[in-house]
Design a protein around this motif. Structure first.
Motif, PDB file in Angstrom:
ATOM      1  N   THR A  30       0.830  -1.207   0.000  1.00 48.44           N
ATOM      2  CA  THR A  30       0.000   0.000   0.000  1.00 48.44           C
ATOM      3  C   THR A  30       0.858   1.248   0.000  1.00 48.44           C
ATOM      4  OG1 THR A  30      -1.704  -1.165   1.256  1.00 48.44           O
ATOM      5  CG2 THR A  30      -1.819   1.218   1.237  1.00 48.44           C
ATOM      6  N   CYS A  31       1.907   1.215   0.808  1.00 44.41           N
ATOM      7  CA  CYS A  31       2.819   2.351   0.918  1.00 44.41           C
ATOM      8  C   CYS A  31       3.515   2.622  -0.411  1.00 44.41           C
ATOM      9  CB  CYS A  31       3.845   2.062   2.008  1.00 44.41           C
ATOM     10  SG  CYS A  31       4.761   3.491   2.563  1.00 44.41           S
ATOM     11  N   ARG A 113      -5.085  12.449   6.588  1.00 40.48           N
ATOM     12  CA  ARG A 113      -5.419  11.113   7.075  1.00 40.48           C
ATOM     13  C   ARG A 113      -4.565  10.040   6.393  1.00 40.48           C
ATOM     14  NH1 ARG A 113      -9.785   8.761   9.554  1.00 40.48           N
ATOM     15  NH2 ARG A 113     -10.994  10.689   9.465  1.00 40.48           N
ATOM     16  N   VAL A 114      -4.187  10.284   5.147  1.00 38.65           N
ATOM     17  CA  VAL A 114      -3.372   9.310   4.407  1.00 38.65           C
ATOM     18  C   VAL A 114      -2.089   8.998   5.174  1.00 38.65           C
ATOM     19  CG1 VAL A 114      -2.054   8.913   2.277  1.00 38.65           C
ATOM     20  CG2 VAL A 114      -4.306  10.002   2.172  1.00 38.65           C
ATOM     21  N   LEU A 124       9.558   3.929   5.167  1.00 38.47           N
ATOM     22  CA  LEU A 124       8.849   4.465   4.004  1.00 38.47           C
ATOM     23  C   LEU A 124       7.660   5.333   4.389  1.00 38.47           C
ATOM     24  CD1 LEU A 124       8.786   1.550   1.390  1.00 38.47           C
ATOM     25  CD2 LEU A 124       9.883   3.782   1.143  1.00 38.47           C
ATOM     26  N   THR A 125       7.101   5.137   5.582  1.00 34.24           N
ATOM     27  CA  THR A 125       5.936   5.932   5.968  1.00 34.24           C
ATOM     28  C   THR A 125       6.297   7.389   6.190  1.00 34.24           C
ATOM     29  OG1 THR A 125       6.237   5.396   8.318  1.00 34.24           O
ATOM     30  CG2 THR A 125       4.812   3.947   7.030  1.00 34.24           C
ATOM     31  N   GLY A 126       7.582   7.688   6.277  1.00 41.19           N
ATOM     32  CA  GLY A 126       7.997   9.087   6.412  1.00 41.19           C
ATOM     33  C   GLY A 126       7.609   9.928   5.217  1.00 41.19           C
ATOM     34  N   ILE A 127       7.596   9.321   4.038  1.00 44.42           N
ATOM     35  CA  ILE A 127       7.202  10.048   2.831  1.00 44.42           C
ATOM     36  C   ILE A 127       5.899   9.496   2.261  1.00 44.42           C
ATOM     37  CG2 ILE A 127       9.478  10.896   2.178  1.00 44.42           C
ATOM     38  CD1 ILE A 127       9.837   8.492   0.394  1.00 44.42           C
ATOM     39  N   PRO A 131      -0.350  13.419  -2.158  1.00 44.47           N
ATOM     40  CA  PRO A 131       0.524  14.229  -3.018  1.00 44.47           C
ATOM     41  C   PRO A 131       0.437  15.729  -2.729  1.00 44.47           C
ATOM     42  CG  PRO A 131      -0.518  12.518  -4.323  1.00 44.47           C
ATOM     43  CD  PRO A 131      -1.130  12.435  -2.957  1.00 44.47           C
ATOM     44  N   PHE A 132      -0.756  16.227  -2.440  1.00 44.10           N
ATOM     45  CA  PHE A 132      -0.916  17.651  -2.123  1.00 44.10           C
ATOM     46  C   PHE A 132      -0.090  18.030  -0.903  1.00 44.10           C
ATOM     47  CE2 PHE A 132      -3.134  20.893   0.415  1.00 44.10           C
ATOM     48  CZ  PHE A 132      -3.131  21.957  -0.471  1.00 44.10           C
ATOM     49  N   GLU A 133      -0.159  17.205   0.135  1.00 40.46           N
ATOM     50  CA  GLU A 133       0.612  17.467   1.353  1.00 40.46           C
ATOM     51  C   GLU A 133       2.103  17.371   1.086  1.00 40.46           C
ATOM     52  OE1 GLU A 133       1.516  15.384   5.692  1.00 40.46           O
ATOM     53  OE2 GLU A 133      -0.311  14.838   4.603  1.00 40.46           O
ATOM     54  N   PHE A 134       2.495  16.339   0.346  1.00 43.35           N
ATOM     55  CA  PHE A 134       3.922  16.114   0.125  1.00 43.35           C
ATOM     56  C   PHE A 134       4.552  17.235  -0.684  1.00 43.35           C
ATOM     57  CE2 PHE A 134       7.736  13.924  -1.369  1.00 43.35           C
ATOM     58  CZ  PHE A 134       8.119  13.263  -0.217  1.00 43.35           C
ATOM     59  N   VAL A 135       3.847  17.721  -1.702  1.00 43.20           N
ATOM     60  CA  VAL A 135       4.379  18.799  -2.546  1.00 43.20           C
ATOM     61  C   VAL A 135       4.556  20.071  -1.731  1.00 43.20           C
ATOM     62  CG1 VAL A 135       3.804  20.362  -4.446  1.00 43.20           C
ATOM     63  CG2 VAL A 135       3.592  17.905  -4.751  1.00 43.20           C
TER      64      VAL A 135
END
Length: 227
Positions: A30-31, A113-114, A124-127, A131-135
């Motif tokens: 999933t990650c 929530r993702v 891997l859960t660190g990233i 996508p909106f949050e990560f960008v």
């Protein structure tokens, strides 16, 4: 709650959340699937920023919209370290308030929530994020920091590497010798209203680490009673 191996002072130890091997294996696919659109969004953002920089320099050199140095001459070590310090101080400020905003109910339900879906510590859960949050969370602070300091491209790359390594480490579930423990962010995944920043500066000022500090004091007292 912190489990330690023998010779705990100099060994790798498990942090607040215990590692669940079955949970890791179940969530790994999933990650990885979520990381594909996330990484694509980051690459596209970088391409747009660099191409807009090139366009501005070639067509409107009189306007200094970007102050980043993309020249072939490398910065001095002193300049690079100063730029990194500026960026991470700015990152602490921006990340804290951005992260706090993400815990507003409608933003949390639709975006943040993702990231909190993964309760098992895994690098891997660190990233692992929307996508909106990560960008917004990943390139925004370095971009603004470089604009402020006029840093070199190599500094931007260094900061990006440090960001990914830091996020991977603090979500890994392990604490290594001579490195800060990751209990601070681990606790945020237990109590969502605690430890919203990166380094704890703004959490201390706003009091959003009080429960965590009380928890750590209790842990310390419990260990002392066992000695």
């Amino acid at each position: 709650m912190v489990a330690a191996t023998d010779n705990a002072k100099h060994s790798v130890r498990l942090s607040i959340n215990s590692v669940d091997a079955r949970g890791i294996s179940r969530n790994l696919s999933t990650c990885l699937l979520q990381l594909i659109p996330t990484e694509i969004s980051i690459v596209l953002t970088a391409v747009v920023l660099l191409d807009s920089y090139r366009f501005q320099r070639e067509n409107f050199p009189q306007f200094s919209l970007y102050t980043a140095d993309l020249g072939p001459k490398l910065p001095t070590l002193r300049k690079m370290l100063l730029d990194v310090l500026v960026v991470f101080l700015l990152y602490e400020f921006l990340f804290y308030y951005f992260h706090r905003a993400l815990h507003i109910r409608w933003l949390y339900d639709s975006v943040h929530r993702v990231h909190h879906e993964m309760r098992t510590p895994m690098g891997l859960t660190g990233i692992y994020a929307h996508p909106f949050e990560f960008v917004l969370a990943t390139p925004l602070a370095p971009a603004l920091g470089v604009i402020v300091s006029g840093g070199h491209l190599t500094t931007i790359v260094l900061i990006a590497v440090l960001q990914v390594l830091g996020a991977t480490y603090e979500h890994s579930g392990y604490a290594f010798p001579f490195l800060p423990g990751n209990e601070f962010h681990d606790y945020h995944h237990i109590r969502y209203d605690q430890n919203l920043g990166l380094f704890g500066l703004l959490d201390y000022l706003h009091g959003t680490d009080r429960v965590f500090r009380k928890h750590m004091r209790q842990q310390k007292l419990s260990k002392q009673k066992l000695l």
